[in-house]
Enzyme design. Structure first.
Site, PDB file in Angstrom:
ATOM      1  CB  THR A  13      23.565  69.612  11.863  1.00  0.00           C
ATOM      2  OG1 THR A  13      23.329  70.441  10.619  1.00  0.00           O
ATOM      3  CG2 THR A  13      22.479  69.023  12.465  1.00  0.00           C
ATOM      4  CE  LYS A  45      24.575  68.321   8.068  1.00  0.00           C
ATOM      5  NZ  LYS A  45      24.994  69.402   8.910  1.00  0.00           N
ATOM      6  N   GLY A  63      13.931  66.844   9.067  1.00  0.00           N
ATOM      7  CA  GLY A  63      15.411  67.173   9.108  1.00  0.00           C
ATOM      8  C   GLY A  63      15.905  66.476  10.213  1.00  0.00           C
ATOM      9  CB  SER A 142      25.832  71.758  17.729  1.00  0.00           C
ATOM     10  OG  SER A 142      26.202  72.130  16.209  1.00  0.00           O
ATOM     11  CB  ALA A 173      25.557  79.995   9.952  1.00  0.00           C
TER      12      ALA A 173
END
Length: 190
Positions: A13, A45, A63, A142, A173
């Site tokens: 994530t 999250k 988070g 990540s 992303a």
């Protein structure tokens, strides 16, 4: 591989915290992956914790990256630490980090947290770290380094904290296959 030794190999994530202009914004993507398969694309999250009943206690936003069950265990513990510390985030964070590192059960939990009460912004790890990041930006997961780099590049712009967090998450992303564009954002005043 268990415990803190597993941190470098996580694929999971991206969570970012940006502190600017009297606000702190936490943003996280919604992708849950199992190996190379996307299991869910809309996980939350980033969440607000139950506020402490102590007078003057502030809301806390958190988070998490890593194992969901482990993160929820840590969030529950953090809520208890906040209650015991009369809502003082720094004290609660240090107490959680000590327990996380010393307790035989907790030290095997594989997650990282970013927490804020609008004043302080911390990264908590199972290695006993309570880190206050430089430049008002914290990122884990990540895609954390991609988001961190993007946010640092944007900090001197006219963008507010939320716009910086959203742009940084969009960049992460595009680069990290374990991060999607389904973003959850929580804002808290400083």
């Amino acid at each position: 591989m268990q415990g803190k030794d597993a941190f470098p190999g996580w694929h999971g994530t991206t969570i970012i915290g940006v502190k600017k202009g009297g606000k702190v914004v936490l943003a996280g993507d919604g992708q849950v992956s199992l190996g190379q398969t996307v299991i869910k694309g809309s996980a939350r999250k980033v969440r607000r914790l139950t506020p402490s009943a102590a007078p003057g206690a502030r809301d806390v936003v958190c988070g998490f990256a890593g194992s969901t069950a482990d993160a929820f265990t840590l969030l529950e513990r953090l809520e208890k630490k906040l209650e015991a510390a009369s809502g003082q985030l720094a004290r609660a964070a240090v107490e959680l980090a000590k327990d996380w590192r010393m307790d035989k059960y907790l030290r095997n939990l594989e997650a990282m947290l970013i927490v804020t009460d609008g004043r302080d912004l911390f990264v908590l790890t199972g290695a006993g770290d309570v880190l206050e990041p430089e430049h008002g930006i914290a990122a884990v997961g990540s895609g954390g380094n991609y988001a961190l780099a993007a946010a640092r590049a944007l900090m001197d712009s006219d963008l507010d904290a939320e716009a910086i967090a959203r742009k940084a998450m969009a960049i992460a992303a595009e680069i990290c296959v374990y991060t999607n564009g389904n973003i959850t954002v929580e804002t808290i005043d400083g």
